[in-house]
Design a protein around this motif. Structure first.
Motif, short mmCIF file in Angstrom:
data_model
loop_
_atom_site.label_atom_id
_atom_site.label_comp_id
_atom_site.label_asym_id
_atom_site.label_seq_id
_atom_site.Cartn_x
_atom_site.Cartn_y
_atom_site.Cartn_z
N ASP A 17 45.01 -4.07 110.41
CA ASP A 17 45.39 -5.36 110.98
C ASP A 17 46.46 -5.18 112.05
OD1 ASP A 17 43.67 -6.65 109.26
OD2 ASP A 17 45.22 -7.21 107.83
N PRO A 18 46.48 -6.04 113.07
CA PRO A 18 47.46 -5.91 114.15
C PRO A 18 48.92 -5.97 113.68
CG PRO A 18 45.78 -7.52 114.73
CD PRO A 18 45.54 -7.12 113.29
N GLY A 19 49.23 -6.76 112.67
CA GLY A 19 50.62 -6.91 112.23
C GLY A 19 51.08 -5.90 111.19
N PHE A 20 50.21 -4.93 110.86
CA PHE A 20 50.54 -4.00 109.77
C PHE A 20 51.79 -3.17 110.07
CE2 PHE A 20 50.23 0.16 107.70
CZ PHE A 20 50.21 -0.25 106.37
N ALA A 21 51.87 -2.57 111.25
CA ALA A 21 53.00 -1.69 111.58
C ALA A 21 54.33 -2.44 111.50
CB ALA A 21 52.81 -1.06 112.96
N ASP A 22 54.36 -3.66 112.02
CA ASP A 22 55.59 -4.46 111.98
C ASP A 22 55.95 -4.82 110.54
OD1 ASP A 22 57.76 -6.03 113.18
OD2 ASP A 22 56.59 -7.76 112.47
N ALA A 23 54.96 -5.25 109.76
CA ALA A 23 55.22 -5.61 108.36
C ALA A 23 55.72 -4.40 107.58
CB ALA A 23 53.95 -6.18 107.72
N LEU A 24 55.11 -3.26 107.79
CA LEU A 24 55.53 -2.03 107.10
C LEU A 24 56.96 -1.66 107.48
CD1 LEU A 24 54.68 0.30 105.25
CD2 LEU A 24 53.86 1.49 107.29
N ALA A 25 57.30 -1.78 108.74
CA ALA A 25 58.66 -1.46 109.18
C ALA A 25 59.68 -2.38 108.52
CB ALA A 25 58.75 -1.56 110.71
N ARG A 26 59.37 -3.68 108.41
CA ARG A 26 60.30 -4.62 107.80
C ARG A 26 60.47 -4.35 106.30
NH1 ARG A 26 58.13 -9.53 108.07
NH2 ARG A 26 56.25 -8.93 109.17
N VAL A 27 59.37 -4.05 105.61
CA VAL A 27 59.45 -3.73 104.17
C VAL A 27 60.22 -2.44 103.95
CG1 VAL A 27 58.06 -3.07 102.17
CG2 VAL A 27 57.42 -5.06 103.51
N ASN A 28 59.97 -1.44 104.77
CA ASN A 28 60.70 -0.17 104.64
C ASN A 28 62.19 -0.35 104.95
OD1 ASN A 28 58.58 1.42 103.74
ND2 ASN A 28 57.95 1.99 105.80
N ALA A 29 62.52 -1.20 105.91
CA ALA A 29 63.93 -1.47 106.22
C ALA A 29 64.62 -2.13 105.04
CB ALA A 29 64.04 -2.33 107.47
N PHE A 30 63.92 -3.05 104.37
CA PHE A 30 64.49 -3.69 103.18
C PHE A 30 64.73 -2.66 102.08
CE2 PHE A 30 63.68 -5.57 98.97
CZ PHE A 30 64.82 -6.37 98.89
N ALA A 31 63.75 -1.81 101.80
CA ALA A 31 63.91 -0.78 100.77
C ALA A 31 65.04 0.18 101.14
CB ALA A 31 62.60 -0.02 100.57
N ASP A 32 65.16 0.52 102.42
CA ASP A 32 66.25 1.39 102.87
C ASP A 32 67.61 0.74 102.65
OD1 ASP A 32 64.48 3.39 103.59
OD2 ASP A 32 64.51 2.90 105.73
N GLU A 33 67.72 -0.57 102.90
CA GLU A 33 68.97 -1.29 102.65
C GLU A 33 69.32 -1.26 101.16
OE1 GLU A 33 72.45 -3.61 102.95
OE2 GLU A 33 71.39 -2.32 104.36
N CYS A 34 68.32 -1.44 100.31
CA CYS A 34 68.56 -1.38 98.86
C CYS A 34 69.02 0.02 98.46
CB CYS A 34 67.30 -1.78 98.09
SG CYS A 34 66.87 -3.53 98.29
N ARG A 35 68.41 1.05 99.04
CA ARG A 35 68.83 2.43 98.76
C ARG A 35 70.25 2.68 99.27
NH1 ARG A 35 63.37 3.25 100.44
NH2 ARG A 35 62.09 3.84 98.65
N ARG A 36 70.56 2.17 100.47
CA ARG A 36 71.89 2.34 101.04
C ARG A 36 72.96 1.74 100.13
NH1 ARG A 36 75.69 -0.19 103.33
NH2 ARG A 36 74.67 -2.21 103.47
N ARG A 37 72.64 0.61 99.53
CA ARG A 37 73.56 -0.05 98.60
C ARG A 37 73.59 0.63 97.23
NH1 ARG A 37 73.68 -6.50 99.13
NH2 ARG A 37 73.57 -6.69 101.40
N GLY A 38 72.63 1.52 96.98
CA GLY A 38 72.58 2.21 95.70
C GLY A 38 71.99 1.39 94.57
N VAL A 39 71.18 0.38 94.90
CA VAL A 39 70.63 -0.49 93.86
C VAL A 39 69.13 -0.29 93.64
CG1 VAL A 39 72.39 -2.27 94.24
CG2 VAL A 39 70.20 -2.45 95.43
N PHE A 40 68.48 0.45 94.53
CA PHE A 40 67.02 0.61 94.44
C PHE A 40 66.67 1.45 93.21
CE2 PHE A 40 62.93 2.56 95.27
CZ PHE A 40 62.18 1.52 95.79
N VAL A 41 65.80 0.93 92.35
CA VAL A 41 65.29 1.68 91.20
C VAL A 41 63.81 1.98 91.40
CG1 VAL A 41 64.88 1.63 88.70
CG2 VAL A 41 66.99 0.65 89.64
#
Length: 120
Positions: A17-41
């Motif tokens: 789908d055309p929006g896949f790359a953008d959606a994936l980047a946003r989801v990965n950025a969210f997971a990275d923020e959770c990891r940066r905060r040390g809360v991602f399980v």
């Protein structure tokens, strides 16, 4: 305390789908923020609800049903497990999740039951 973020009603784009790359980047950025905060399980998308199989045992009999058990208009599309300092942080992160803009995020505290082995 751990919180389960249940992601409902968000149709994610498929890889072609055309929006896949953008959606994936946003989801990965969210997971990275959770990891940066040390809360991602943990966190994973789920297959469509049609791939679900429901198991119930009643009176010693196992019943297996194709599809989700609950008949609902909402569908569970994925989850995150976050180890946050409190509910406020969990709610803040749920609001930051890009999937909240297209669906909804249910936030639930994970209960630690005495006597249950919660080790991994």
């Amino acid at each position: 305390m751990q919180y389960l973020l249940l992601i409902y009603d968000c149709d994610r784009p498929e890889p072609d789908d055309p929006g896949f790359a953008d959606a994936l980047a946003r989801v990965n950025a969210f997971a990275d923020e959770c990891r940066r905060r040390g809360v991602f399980v943990a966190g994973d998308p789920l297959t469509k609800e049609g791939a679900a199989t429901t198991v119930a045992v009643r009176d010693g009999r196992t019943m297996i049903t194709d599809g989700p058990y609950v008949e609902t208009h909402e569908h569970l599309g994925g989850y995150y497990v976050l180890d946050c300092r409190d509910l406020d942080e969990a709610l803040e992160l749920a609001a930051m999740c890009p999937l909240a803009a297209v669906g909804s995020i249910e936030v639930r505290p994970v209960v630690r039951v005495p006597g249950v082995d919660h080790s991994r």
